[in-house]
Design an enzyme around this catalytic site. Structure first.
Site, PDB file in Angstrom:
ATOM      1  N   ASP A 140       0.841  -1.192   0.000  1.00  0.00           N
ATOM      2  CA  ASP A 140       0.000   0.000   0.000  1.00  0.00           C
ATOM      3  C   ASP A 140       0.881   1.249   0.000  1.00  0.00           C
ATOM      4  OD1 ASP A 140      -2.365   1.777   0.808  1.00  0.00           O
ATOM      5  OD2 ASP A 140      -3.283  -0.213   0.902  1.00  0.00           O
ATOM      6  N   HIS A 199      -3.609   5.878   3.675  1.00  0.00           N
ATOM      7  CA  HIS A 199      -4.395   4.701   3.303  1.00  0.00           C
ATOM      8  C   HIS A 199      -3.785   3.411   3.839  1.00  0.00           C
ATOM      9  CE1 HIS A 199      -6.022   1.714   0.359  1.00  0.00           C
ATOM     10  NE2 HIS A 199      -7.057   2.524   0.275  1.00  0.00           N
ATOM     11  N   SER A 379     -11.213  -1.224  -0.484  1.00  0.00           N
ATOM     12  CA  SER A 379      -9.920  -1.187   0.200  1.00  0.00           C
ATOM     13  C   SER A 379     -10.060  -1.544   1.672  1.00  0.00           C
ATOM     14  CB  SER A 379      -9.293   0.208   0.088  1.00  0.00           C
ATOM     15  OG  SER A 379      -8.703   0.409  -1.163  1.00  0.00           O
TER      16      SER A 379
END
Length: 442
Positions: A140, A199, A379
């Protein structure tokens, strides 16, 4: 790009001071002995009114229990004072009991773990394991320092090869820190600018945030370890970097990168690109599976058929769609026959409490303060599945990747999907039940 998240600052908790006196449960041979003892000592309530002006070694009577036992308190914590009372048969401390609920104050907001309609029933799985010994590789934006990840992270790697995109002044290196993916207006082909999403940290904490640390949340596999692998930066990341990162996290050799001594059990890919699964990506996923590593992928948030989005459409990947809090296919989630199963991803509309809360940072560009925020998307659904895979591998380290997929699929609960969303809602409890049962039988 993840939507803007609503921030919750970390709250510090202070312990409530204990009372100075210690309470004891005292049993007597008969009622007469008990009554005589009660009559011979002060009442605790009266002593309190006199501001405890009695001798510190003088027992004080508090109450009578239903079974006839008596509660006394003593200022100096010494139970030997009860020896002078006639007819005493037993003395035990009146200990403090605490709720068995998690000591994570935001756990009640984690509907994705426990909601009876749309949660994954994580607590049923935790009766077997909380992920000890398993490793989850999260490919990520990298990791941001956060108390929920303290002690959870293994030494990872930064696979972002473009130094400008990486924002750390070089290409690939052993430091997987998230340098921020903020954008100025006009960057990345988008009109509006945006804050850094953090994220990767959000995804990592959903999978394996620490449990019981009195800070905020708990991950699906809170005793698993996370291998942070940075593949996304400013304007995303190159597919080639993701391919090398999958190879490395699964124990393969990558030129000029030290080989892992302990491969991951599962690789989480909360990322997507439009198009067919390329030969190189298909090959590296096949090789990862041959090494015993499951590959979990977010199906994407375009609201289209998942078969047109990679790498979720690659053979062997566990492609995860998203459900809203009502247990329905989320309006944004990709769907279709390419989806393996679905997990909670949030509603992305109305109250943000219907989205998934996890660890983020409050900094707009660089890390500033550890907080918690709500995000929604496939996600967020994918790391819930990755966390359950970690639980499965913790329960049975020899579990084959084909069996991992089989158990996830066979034990999913029906979901309210008007469009195909795989076999249904991820069910951690039923899946672990099946793993344990099969392990015992074999």
């Amino acid at each position: 790009m993840s939507p803007r998240c609503f921030m919750l600052a970390l709250t510090l908790f202070t312990a409530v001071p204990a009372t100075a006196a210690t309470r004891y449960i005292v049993r007597f041979a008969d009622e007469a002995s008990a009554n005589a003892a009660i009559a011979s000592v002060p009442k605790a309530e009266a002593a309190m009114r006199r501001k405890r002006s009695v001798d510190a070694g003088q027992p004080r009577h508090v109450a009578t229990l239903a079974g006839g036992a008596q509660i006394f308190e003593v200022e100096d914590d010494n139970p030997a004072h009860f020896a002078r009372l006639h007819g005493v048969t037993s003395v035990e401390e009146d200990r403090i009991v605490r709720p068995t609920a998690l000591a994570d104050p935001l756990y009640l907001r984690q509907w994705s773990l426990h909601d009876p309609r749309s949660g994954i029933d994580a607590e049923a799985a935790w009766k077997y394991t909380r992920g000890e010994g398993a490793v989850i590789a999260v490919l990520d934006t990298g990791a941001t320092p956060h108390p929920e990840l303290d002690g959870q992270l293994l030494p990872g790697y930064d696979f972002v090869s473009d130094a400008v995109r990486a924002r750390d002044g070089d290409g690939r290196d052993p430091d997987p820190r998230d340098e921020g993916d903020w954008e100025e207006p006009g960057d990345c082909g988008r009109r509006a600018g945006s804050r850094s999403s953090w994220h990767g940290t959000h995804v990592m904490a959903l999978a394996a945030a620490k449990r019981g640390n009195r800070l905020g949340i708990t991950g699906v596999a809170p005793e698993a370890r996370i291998l942070p692998v940075r593949v996304l930066a400013h304007c995303g990341g190159y597919l080639s970097d993701v391919i090398d990162a999958i190879a490395w996290a699964s124990g393969g050799e990558v030129p000029r990168v030290p080989t892992l001594t302990r491969r991951a059990d599962v690789i989480n890919l909360s990322l997507v690109t439009e198009g067919a699964c390329g030969a190189a990506m298909a090959d590296v996923i096949r090789q990862a599976r041959e090494r015993g590593v499951a590959v979990v992928v977010a199906a994407g948030n375009e609201g289209v058929g998942a078969s047109g989005m990679a790498p979720g459409n690659c053979p062997g990947s566990i492609n995860v769609g998203a459900l809203d809090r009502g247990g329905r296919l989320a309006w944004y989630s990709n769907h279709g026959e390419a989806v393996t199963l679905a997990a909670p991803g949030g509603s992305l509309r109305g109250l943000r409490t219907d989205d998934l809360i996890s660890a983020v940072d409050q900094g707009a560009r660089v890390p500033w303060r550890s907080v918690f925020g709500y995000l929604a998307g496939t996600s967020m659904a994918a790391p819930l599945v990755s966390g359950v895979v970690a639980l499965m591998r913790s329960a049975d380290p020899s579990l084959h990747v084909d069996d991992i997929t089989r158990h996830l699929v066979d034990n999913a609960r029906p979901a309210r999907c008007l469009k195909p969303c795989g076999t249904g809602l991820l069910d951690a409890g039923a899946t672990l039940d099946a793993v344990i049962e099969e392990r015992v039988v074999l």
